[in-house]
Design an enzyme around this catalytic site. Structure first.
Site, PDB file in Angstrom:
ATOM      1  N   MET A   7      22.447  57.754 -47.108  1.00 44.30           N
ATOM      2  CA  MET A   7      21.372  57.619 -46.121  1.00 44.30           C
ATOM      3  C   MET A   7      21.174  58.891 -45.312  1.00 44.30           C
ATOM      4  O   MET A   7      20.056  59.192 -44.875  1.00 44.30           O
ATOM      5  CB  MET A   7      21.639  56.425 -45.208  1.00 44.30           C
ATOM      6  CG  MET A   7      21.682  55.079 -45.940  1.00 44.30           C
ATOM      7  SD  MET A   7      20.386  54.844 -47.198  1.00 44.30           S
ATOM      8  CE  MET A   7      18.891  54.973 -46.215  1.00 44.30           C
TER       9      MET A   7
ATOM     10  N   GLU B 194      20.760  50.960 -54.185  1.00 47.03           N
ATOM     11  CA  GLU B 194      21.999  50.390 -53.655  1.00 47.03           C
ATOM     12  C   GLU B 194      22.360  49.129 -54.434  1.00 47.03           C
ATOM     13  O   GLU B 194      21.540  48.231 -54.604  1.00 47.03           O
ATOM     14  CB  GLU B 194      21.848  50.071 -52.168  1.00 47.03           C
ATOM     15  CG  GLU B 194      22.997  49.294 -51.552  1.00 47.03           C
ATOM     16  CD  GLU B 194      24.356  49.946 -51.773  1.00 47.03           C
ATOM     17  OE1 GLU B 194      25.268  49.245 -52.245  1.00 47.03           O
ATOM     18  OE2 GLU B 194      24.496  51.161 -51.485  1.00 47.03           O
TER      19      GLU B 194
ATOM     20  N   HIS C  27      20.258  58.476 -13.685  1.00 52.62           N
ATOM     21  CA  HIS C  27      18.882  58.212 -14.101  1.00 52.62           C
ATOM     22  C   HIS C  27      18.066  59.500 -13.977  1.00 52.62           C
ATOM     23  O   HIS C  27      18.234  60.252 -13.018  1.00 52.62           O
ATOM     24  CB  HIS C  27      18.265  57.134 -13.197  1.00 52.62           C
ATOM     25  CG  HIS C  27      16.812  56.902 -13.445  1.00 52.62           C
ATOM     26  ND1 HIS C  27      16.349  56.174 -14.521  1.00 52.62           N
ATOM     27  CD2 HIS C  27      15.711  57.320 -12.769  1.00 52.62           C
ATOM     28  CE1 HIS C  27      15.027  56.134 -14.492  1.00 52.62           C
ATOM     29  NE2 HIS C  27      14.608  56.829 -13.438  1.00 52.62           N
TER      30      HIS C  27
END
Length: 469
Positions: free
Chosen positions: A187, A204, A442
């Site tokens: 992948m 796969e 944040h």
């Protein structure tokens, strides 16, 4: 008592072997490192590092192609494959050079050649000029790693059928790439070459790709890859590969019957197997099987002065696991009592978006009969992710009934960096409230972890309230 040349001989200079050698030198022992190819092993030279160099180039190319999303107008963006490869080689050479200097600075004797056992304390090294020399040590660590495990498919030996090492150095970007194997290696290459413009098909054998990961990851990631143009064929088996008119054709069996797929290149990404050939382990009496060399939790083999670490043991085949095992083995042989939690090993998949996982999957919790809770938080509700233009994916956290964190699974931007807070939480047996009580800055991606953990207790701030049944 027989006098040996060294306190420790390490066979293999990859991330397990060279780290073990450094730790030995730090503890004041005399160490010799034997490596037959290049220091850094597969990871640095033909695995982790070169693939991430290609990944970054693919990431930049993808970002530039989509720059208008950020208000940046573009024109004439192309890939110069030779420059991409040149950058990759430069990074690898820099890191290998750094390890060479580390060996010198720690006074570690490095010998280039292929090692084999003569007895429990002696290793014969065959050098490139075919001369041989014996070296002896009180202890020996086997860190020879692994090699690609190729399936016995008819036509697998054709020139255009490559393993992961050869794929890293292809002369040009293939128009059509077929990858056999939908695990981590497969992948990652699918993500890289599809971003560069290849038409990629993944075959796969199992019902899903990335089958070892939490099921929610595979379910969400599969359509993401298809959206990027990657064709994924699951429950499919390659029967043979043939040459035809300047390319290759794969014949496979699927749920819908037999089919043929043409390709310019085929990547065999069907896993790896321990590299034990040529070590002559029988001469030292070291027990091993097709799965690898057997060891205890400290890396000791059945011959107590001989240790084995990393891929060659057939366990978790990750570079950071090998490095940690190398430290544990050395400290144990030096009379220390090292601690090692083999259940807390983060793993990462460098695709688009990234994937990272640590601890228990939901499927494992079910299989073990654990009473558990799960919570997810979507990156699409995170300010930093949206400013990056990467709002796809989620962070999933799993706890037991006492709110102790037992698993963290991420599909989203910078997953490989975010996973370590989850690893620390699991290692420290942190409870949900411990995470909630820790202020997360944040705007950052780390807030996604905090929000997901809040969800375990039903107090997530940036998600709709959970409806009571």
């Amino acid at each position: 008592m027989e006098k040996h040349d060294f306190d420790l001989i390490v066979i293999g200079g990859g991330p397990g072997g060279y780290v073990a050698a450094i730790r030995t030198a730090q503890l004041g022992a005399k160490v010799c490192l034997i490596e037959k190819h290049k220091l850094g092993g597969t990871c640095l030279n033909w695995g982790c590092i070169p693939t991430k160099a290609l990944y970054r180039s693919a990431e930049v190319y993808h970002l530039m192609k989509n720059s208008e999303e950020f208000g940046i107008l573009k024109s004439g963006i192309t890939v110069d494959w030779e420059l991409v490869q040149c950058r990759k080689r430069k990074i690898v050479d820099q890191l290998v050079g750094g390890i060479v200097q580390l060996m010198k600075s720690y006074g570690i004797t490095v010998i280039e050649g292929e090692a084999q056992f003569e007895d429990t304390n002696t290793v014969l090294v065959r050098k490139s000029d075919e001369t041989t020399e014996n070296y002896s040590a009180d202890h020996i660590i086997i860190a020879t790693g692994s090699k690609p495990a190729l399936l016995p498919i008819e036509g697998a030996d054709l020139p255009d059928v490559l393993d992961s090492t050869a794929m890293l150095s292809v002369e040009h970007i293939p128009n059509r790439l077929v990858i056999i194997g939908g695990g981590v290696i497969g992948m990652e290459f699918a993500a890289i070459f599809s971003a560069f413009g290849s038409q990629v098909t993944v075959i796969e054998f199992l019902p899903s790709i990335l089958a070892q990961l939490d099921g929610d990851i595979s379910k969400r990631f599969t359509p993401m890859m298809k959206k990027r143009g990657v064709e994924i064929l699951t429950s499919a088996e390659v029967k043979k590969i043939e040459e035809e008119d300047g390319h290759v054709v794969l014949t496979l069996s699927t749920k819908k019957g037999d089919m043929k797929i043409p390709a310019d290149k085929v990547l065999m990404a069907t896993g790896r197997k321990p590299a034990v050939e040529g070590l002559m382990l029988e001469k030292a009496g070291v027990a091993y099987s097709k799965k690898g060399i057997g060891t205890n939790s400290y890396g000791q083999t059945n011959i107590l002065n001989i240790y084995a670490i990393g891929d060659v043991t057939g366990g978790i085949m990750l570079a950071h696991t090998a490095s940690h095992q190398g430290i544990i083995a050395v400290e144990h042989m030096m009379g220390m009592e090292p601690q090692y939690n083999a259940d807390v090993v983060p793993s990462c998949v460098f695709a688009f978006p990234e994937i990272a996982s640590v601890g228990m999957t939901e499927e494992e919790a079910v299989a073990k009969g654990i009473v558990y809770k799960t919570s997810k938080f979507m990156f699409g509700a995170n300010g930093k992710a949206l400013t990056l233009g990467e709002g796809e994916g989620f962070l999933k956290v799993i706890s037991d009934e006492d709110d102790v964190i037992i698993g963290v699974h991420i599909l989203g931007p910078h997953a490989s960096d975010l996973i370590h807070e989850g690893a620390l939480a699991i290692s420290m047996k942190a409870r949900a409230q411990d995470i909630i009580n820790t202020i997360h800055a944040h705007p950052t991606l780390a807030e996604v972890f905090s929000e997901a953990v809040m969800g375990l207790k039903g107090i997530g701030l940036h998600a709709a309230p959970i409806k009571k049944k």
